[in-house]
Motif scaffolding. Structure first.
Motif, PDB file in Angstrom:
ATOM      1  N   SER A 148       0.857  -1.175   0.000  1.00 14.26           N
ATOM      2  CA  SER A 148       0.000   0.000   0.000  1.00 14.26           C
ATOM      3  C   SER A 148       0.888   1.217   0.000  1.00 14.26           C
ATOM      4  O   SER A 148       2.027   1.160   0.462  1.00 14.26           O
ATOM      5  CB  SER A 148      -0.902   0.031   1.239  1.00 14.26           C
ATOM      6  OG  SER A 148      -1.536   1.286   1.352  1.00 14.26           O
ATOM      7  N   GLU A 149       0.384   2.331  -0.511  1.00 14.05           N
ATOM      8  CA  GLU A 149       1.168   3.557  -0.451  1.00 14.05           C
ATOM      9  C   GLU A 149       0.981   4.283   0.882  1.00 14.05           C
ATOM     10  O   GLU A 149       1.546   5.321   1.118  1.00 14.05           O
ATOM     11  CB  GLU A 149       0.796   4.488  -1.592  1.00 14.05           C
ATOM     12  CG  GLU A 149      -0.533   5.163  -1.450  1.00 14.05           C
ATOM     13  CD  GLU A 149      -0.650   6.329  -2.418  1.00 14.05           C
ATOM     14  OE1 GLU A 149      -1.300   7.310  -2.037  1.00 14.05           O
ATOM     15  OE2 GLU A 149      -0.113   6.275  -3.511  1.00 14.05           O
ATOM     16  N   MET A 150       0.170   3.702   1.778  1.00 11.93           N
ATOM     17  CA  MET A 150      -0.142   4.359   3.045  1.00 11.93           C
ATOM     18  C   MET A 150       1.007   4.139   4.028  1.00 11.93           C
ATOM     19  O   MET A 150       1.314   3.004   4.385  1.00 11.93           O
ATOM     20  CB  MET A 150      -1.423   3.751   3.627  1.00 11.93           C
ATOM     21  CG  MET A 150      -1.914   4.428   4.869  1.00 11.93           C
ATOM     22  SD  MET A 150      -2.918   5.858   4.494  1.00 11.93           S
ATOM     23  CE  MET A 150      -3.552   6.241   6.137  1.00 11.93           C
ATOM     24  N   PRO A 151       1.698   5.175   4.484  1.00 13.89           N
ATOM     25  CA  PRO A 151       2.750   4.995   5.489  1.00 13.89           C
ATOM     26  C   PRO A 151       2.166   4.472   6.789  1.00 13.89           C
ATOM     27  O   PRO A 151       0.981   4.614   7.061  1.00 13.89           O
ATOM     28  CB  PRO A 151       3.326   6.405   5.675  1.00 13.89           C
ATOM     29  CG  PRO A 151       2.844   7.187   4.495  1.00 13.89           C
ATOM     30  CD  PRO A 151       1.533   6.575   4.112  1.00 13.89           C
ATOM     31  N   GLU A 166      -4.710   3.199  -1.357  1.00 12.34           N
ATOM     32  CA  GLU A 166      -4.787   2.909  -2.778  1.00 12.34           C
ATOM     33  C   GLU A 166      -4.328   1.484  -3.006  1.00 12.34           C
ATOM     34  O   GLU A 166      -3.700   0.878  -2.137  1.00 12.34           O
ATOM     35  CB  GLU A 166      -3.927   3.900  -3.567  1.00 12.34           C
ATOM     36  CG  GLU A 166      -4.484   5.316  -3.544  1.00 12.34           C
ATOM     37  CD  GLU A 166      -3.820   6.204  -4.578  1.00 12.34           C
ATOM     38  OE1 GLU A 166      -3.018   5.680  -5.385  1.00 12.34           O
ATOM     39  OE2 GLU A 166      -4.099   7.407  -4.579  1.00 12.34           O
ATOM     40  N   PRO A 167      -4.627   0.919  -4.188  1.00 12.55           N
ATOM     41  CA  PRO A 167      -4.195  -0.467  -4.445  1.00 12.55           C
ATOM     42  C   PRO A 167      -2.687  -0.618  -4.323  1.00 12.55           C
ATOM     43  O   PRO A 167      -1.925   0.332  -4.501  1.00 12.55           O
ATOM     44  CB  PRO A 167      -4.671  -0.713  -5.877  1.00 12.55           C
ATOM     45  CG  PRO A 167      -5.780   0.256  -6.090  1.00 12.55           C
ATOM     46  CD  PRO A 167      -5.425   1.468  -5.284  1.00 12.55           C
ATOM     47  N   ALA A 168      -2.276  -1.818  -4.027  1.00 13.36           N
ATOM     48  CA  ALA A 168      -0.848  -2.136  -3.967  1.00 13.36           C
ATOM     49  C   ALA A 168      -0.220  -1.910  -5.335  1.00 13.36           C
ATOM     50  O   ALA A 168      -0.904  -1.846  -6.366  1.00 13.36           O
ATOM     51  CB  ALA A 168      -0.668  -3.579  -3.522  1.00 13.36           C
ATOM     52  N   ARG A 169       1.115  -1.790  -5.350  1.00  9.38           N
ATOM     53  CA  ARG A 169       1.859  -1.556  -6.577  1.00  9.38           C
ATOM     54  C   ARG A 169       2.951  -2.608  -6.722  1.00  9.38           C
ATOM     55  O   ARG A 169       3.601  -2.970  -5.741  1.00  9.38           O
ATOM     56  CB  ARG A 169       2.504  -0.167  -6.564  1.00  9.38           C
ATOM     57  CG  ARG A 169       1.532   0.961  -6.328  1.00  9.38           C
ATOM     58  CD  ARG A 169       2.237   2.309  -6.264  1.00  9.38           C
ATOM     59  NE  ARG A 169       1.306   3.357  -5.890  1.00  9.38           N
ATOM     60  CZ  ARG A 169       1.383   4.618  -6.313  1.00  9.38           C
ATOM     61  NH1 ARG A 169       2.378   4.980  -7.101  1.00  9.38           N
ATOM     62  NH2 ARG A 169       0.491   5.505  -5.943  1.00  9.38           N
TER      63      ARG A 169
END
Length: 234
Positions: A148-151, A166-169
């Motif tokens: 995830s982009e969430m810290p 947001e979706p994983a990358r």
């Protein structure tokens, strides 16, 4: 999520073969990760300077010449350690052979600061990505997976809000493309091995994961599972 808190992610197709170079920055700490500086180092540096970023790591998904052509200039300018999987070091030492095969001038090599291993975490600012060793395109090919982009860490109530995540990358290098997979007829390539890497690791990721290939447009794990002729039904 406020715009000022949104992860910085610039994709720059570089060089004659349009390798996708990624500049991924933490908007709070201004630390950044650069993936695959294949050429056009000055353009990459311009983006880094425009966002006022400090590069803390440069990761090479594999050491084909089109993914490392701008590495020397970028490393000299930023001082950031270069990270490559050990199984691709021999291929990196063969840059002159690669250059002769493709008709290019060999780029200058750099000293590799840190070797990547399966399961390593690459960290910059508040973010991190997991190293997946995915041989097949080359022996030392890796993908970087950001769940995830969430810290973190976070308050549970905040994490529970889907709008905050947001979706994983997946930064897939040349292992997986939209509608295709990496070629396996070059040094260290193996069709059986790349299929094993894709089925055993890459397709284990959530369908909504955004895939950023080393060339061309982005896709998702779900789309490739359903539509990719090499993977459909796997």
């Amino acid at each position: 999520m406020p715009e000022t808190d949104k992860i910085i992610h610039e994709i720059l197709p570089v060089g004659m073969l349009q390798c996708n170079c990624h500049i991924i920055g933490d908007p709070k700490t201004r630390e950044a990760l650069v993936i695959d500086p294949g050429d056009d180092a000055e353009r990459i540096l311009e983006i880094i300077h425009r966002h006022k970023l400090r590069v803390t790591a440069i990761v090479i998904t594999h050491t084909h010449i089109d993914h490392v052509g701008g590495l020397r200039r970028l490393q000299e300018e930023t001082g950031a350690p270069v990270r490559i999987h050990a199984d691709d070091l021999e291929l990196y030492r063969m840059l002159d052979v690669q250059a002769a095969w493709i008709g290019w001038k060999p780029p200058e090599k750099v000293e590799v600061g840190e070797l990547l291993r399966e399961g390593d975490a690459v960290r910059w600012g508040r973010y991190e990505a997991q190293v997946l060793h995915t041989p097949g395109h080359t022996q030392g090919s890796v993908c970087l997976y950001m769940p995830s982009e969430m810290p973190g860490p976070h308050d549970a109530a905040v994490v529970a809000k889907s709008t905050d995540r947001e979706p994983a990358r997946l930064f897939a290098g040349d292992t997986l493309f939209a509608g295709s997979i990496g070629r396996t007829d070059l040094w260290g390539g193996s069709f059986e091995t790349i299929i094993r890497s894709l089925k055993g690791k890459v397709l284990e990721l959530p369908d909504e994961t955004i895939v950023y290939p080393g060339h061309g447009s982005s896709t998702t794990i779900g789309d490739e599972r359903e539509l990719n002729p090499f993977l459909a039904g796997k």
